[in-house]
Design a protein around this motif. Sequence first.
Motif, PDB file in Angstrom:
ATOM      1  N   VAL A 196       0.859  -1.181   0.000  1.00 50.47           N
ATOM      2  CA  VAL A 196       0.000   0.000   0.000  1.00 50.47           C
ATOM      3  C   VAL A 196       0.899   1.236   0.000  1.00 50.47           C
ATOM      4  O   VAL A 196       1.374   1.664   1.060  1.00 50.47           O
ATOM      5  CB  VAL A 196      -0.932   0.014   1.233  1.00 50.47           C
ATOM      6  CG1 VAL A 196      -1.939   1.160   1.137  1.00 50.47           C
ATOM      7  CG2 VAL A 196      -1.664  -1.323   1.372  1.00 50.47           C
ATOM      8  N   ARG A 203      -0.331  -4.753   3.083  1.00 47.11           N
ATOM      9  CA  ARG A 203      -1.640  -4.825   3.723  1.00 47.11           C
ATOM     10  C   ARG A 203      -1.740  -6.019   4.672  1.00 47.11           C
ATOM     11  O   ARG A 203      -2.682  -6.088   5.466  1.00 47.11           O
ATOM     12  CB  ARG A 203      -2.758  -4.873   2.687  1.00 47.11           C
ATOM     13  CG  ARG A 203      -3.021  -6.226   2.067  1.00 47.11           C
ATOM     14  CD  ARG A 203      -4.260  -6.222   1.197  1.00 47.11           C
ATOM     15  NE  ARG A 203      -4.564  -7.554   0.704  1.00 47.11           N
ATOM     16  CZ  ARG A 203      -5.520  -7.815  -0.169  1.00 47.11           C
ATOM     17  NH1 ARG A 203      -6.248  -6.831  -0.655  1.00 47.11           N
ATOM     18  NH2 ARG A 203      -5.740  -9.055  -0.565  1.00 47.11           N
ATOM     19  N   TYR A 266      -6.749  -0.465   0.222  1.00 48.22           N
ATOM     20  CA  TYR A 266      -6.044  -1.158  -0.853  1.00 48.22           C
ATOM     21  C   TYR A 266      -7.019  -1.626  -1.933  1.00 48.22           C
ATOM     22  O   TYR A 266      -6.792  -1.419  -3.132  1.00 48.22           O
ATOM     23  CB  TYR A 266      -5.258  -2.353  -0.302  1.00 48.22           C
ATOM     24  CG  TYR A 266      -4.614  -3.149  -1.410  1.00 48.22           C
ATOM     25  CD1 TYR A 266      -3.360  -2.803  -1.887  1.00 48.22           C
ATOM     26  CD2 TYR A 266      -5.288  -4.204  -2.021  1.00 48.22           C
ATOM     27  CE1 TYR A 266      -2.778  -3.497  -2.943  1.00 48.22           C
ATOM     28  CE2 TYR A 266      -4.723  -4.896  -3.070  1.00 48.22           C
ATOM     29  CZ  TYR A 266      -3.468  -4.545  -3.527  1.00 48.22           C
ATOM     30  OH  TYR A 266      -2.921  -5.230  -4.587  1.00 48.22           O
ATOM     31  N   TYR A 270      -6.164   0.295  -5.295  1.00 43.03           N
ATOM     32  CA  TYR A 270      -5.112  -0.357  -6.070  1.00 43.03           C
ATOM     33  C   TYR A 270      -5.491  -1.695  -6.707  1.00 43.03           C
ATOM     34  O   TYR A 270      -4.889  -2.074  -7.710  1.00 43.03           O
ATOM     35  CB  TYR A 270      -3.880  -0.592  -5.183  1.00 43.03           C
ATOM     36  CG  TYR A 270      -3.307   0.667  -4.599  1.00 43.03           C
ATOM     37  CD1 TYR A 270      -2.650   1.597  -5.408  1.00 43.03           C
ATOM     38  CD2 TYR A 270      -3.438   0.950  -3.238  1.00 43.03           C
ATOM     39  CE1 TYR A 270      -2.136   2.766  -4.867  1.00 43.03           C
ATOM     40  CE2 TYR A 270      -2.923   2.109  -2.697  1.00 43.03           C
ATOM     41  CZ  TYR A 270      -2.278   3.020  -3.517  1.00 43.03           C
ATOM     42  OH  TYR A 270      -1.766   4.175  -2.989  1.00 43.03           O
ATOM     43  N   ASP A 271      -6.436  -2.415  -6.143  1.00 42.59           N
ATOM     44  CA  ASP A 271      -6.662  -3.787  -6.589  1.00 42.59           C
ATOM     45  C   ASP A 271      -7.128  -3.844  -8.040  1.00 42.59           C
ATOM     46  O   ASP A 271      -8.146  -3.249  -8.406  1.00 42.59           O
ATOM     47  CB  ASP A 271      -7.691  -4.466  -5.686  1.00 42.59           C
ATOM     48  CG  ASP A 271      -7.834  -5.942  -6.029  1.00 42.59           C
ATOM     49  OD1 ASP A 271      -6.911  -6.701  -5.696  1.00 42.59           O
ATOM     50  OD2 ASP A 271      -8.859  -6.320  -6.626  1.00 42.59           O
TER      51      ASP A 271
END
Length: 298
Positions: A196, A203, A266, A270-271
């Motif tokens: 992260v 994470r 996250y 970002y995923d």
Amino acid sequence: MAADEMIEHKAQASAWFRTLRDDIVQAFENIENTQTSGPLSDQPAGTFEVSETKRTGDAGEDAGGGLMSVMRGGRVFEKVGVNISTVYGTLGERAQGAMAARKGIPGMKDDPRFWAAGISLVAHMQNPHAPAVHMNTRMFWTPHAWWFGGGSDLNPCIEYDEDTAHFHCTQKAWLDPHGEEHYPKLKEWADEYFYVPHRGRARGVGGIFMDDLCTGDWASDFTLTQDIGRAFLPAYVPLVEKRRNTDWDDGDKDTQLIHRGLYAEYNLVYDRGTKFGLETGHDANAVLMSLPPVAKWT
């Protein structure tokens, strides 16, 4: 690869993800049913609510779907989802560009057809000492390429070194028969992928992750992907068994909720799976199933 051969491969992959889903759902419901002590043991055991998901194409046509299986408010699991899907159609321009840029696939604009199948799991626990976990494996196909991806990673809010060691050692044991180079590579990949940046930390405590697996030998790649899935229950269930009756206090719960905030950040920022699912029109509730039921930010 011949078209009819790939049709058979797609069917095999889709069927495997269903089998893995069924095994995990049964194992988790068994955990619920055997929870006979502890602060929540007097409430009904959690069961999975199963619903169909649908993907609709740009012209309103059927474009596949799957099953969303969610348990909420159990004795051991506060929220756990085990989703499978098999979807197909054409990629929109945004998804085409992202896929072509990230994977270097030529021809996406001229022929943006795709097919994808997979399983996605996230478990958030009642007991702060029992670790949350994420797992997914998938197969993706376009007329220009095919590949497998996925893995699993452990997300404890209260870390135990022996739990982390067990999780990693089990995954390594399942990967090593495919070549001892796989585990260190996939572990490093997970460390990088689940980082992260805005928090300057991972994470969780890692696991394994891969993408773009296409050696040209479909059967070999599929077997490796299956063993990543098979490793999940022996890597994770013993940790739940060990920690589900550990006493906790309000401070432990507070620690858990703050860590869940990190997890949510996250997944929303970002995923890649979250972004891809929303960009391609899959059921938003299924895509966002990974989010914890309650989280906290300081």
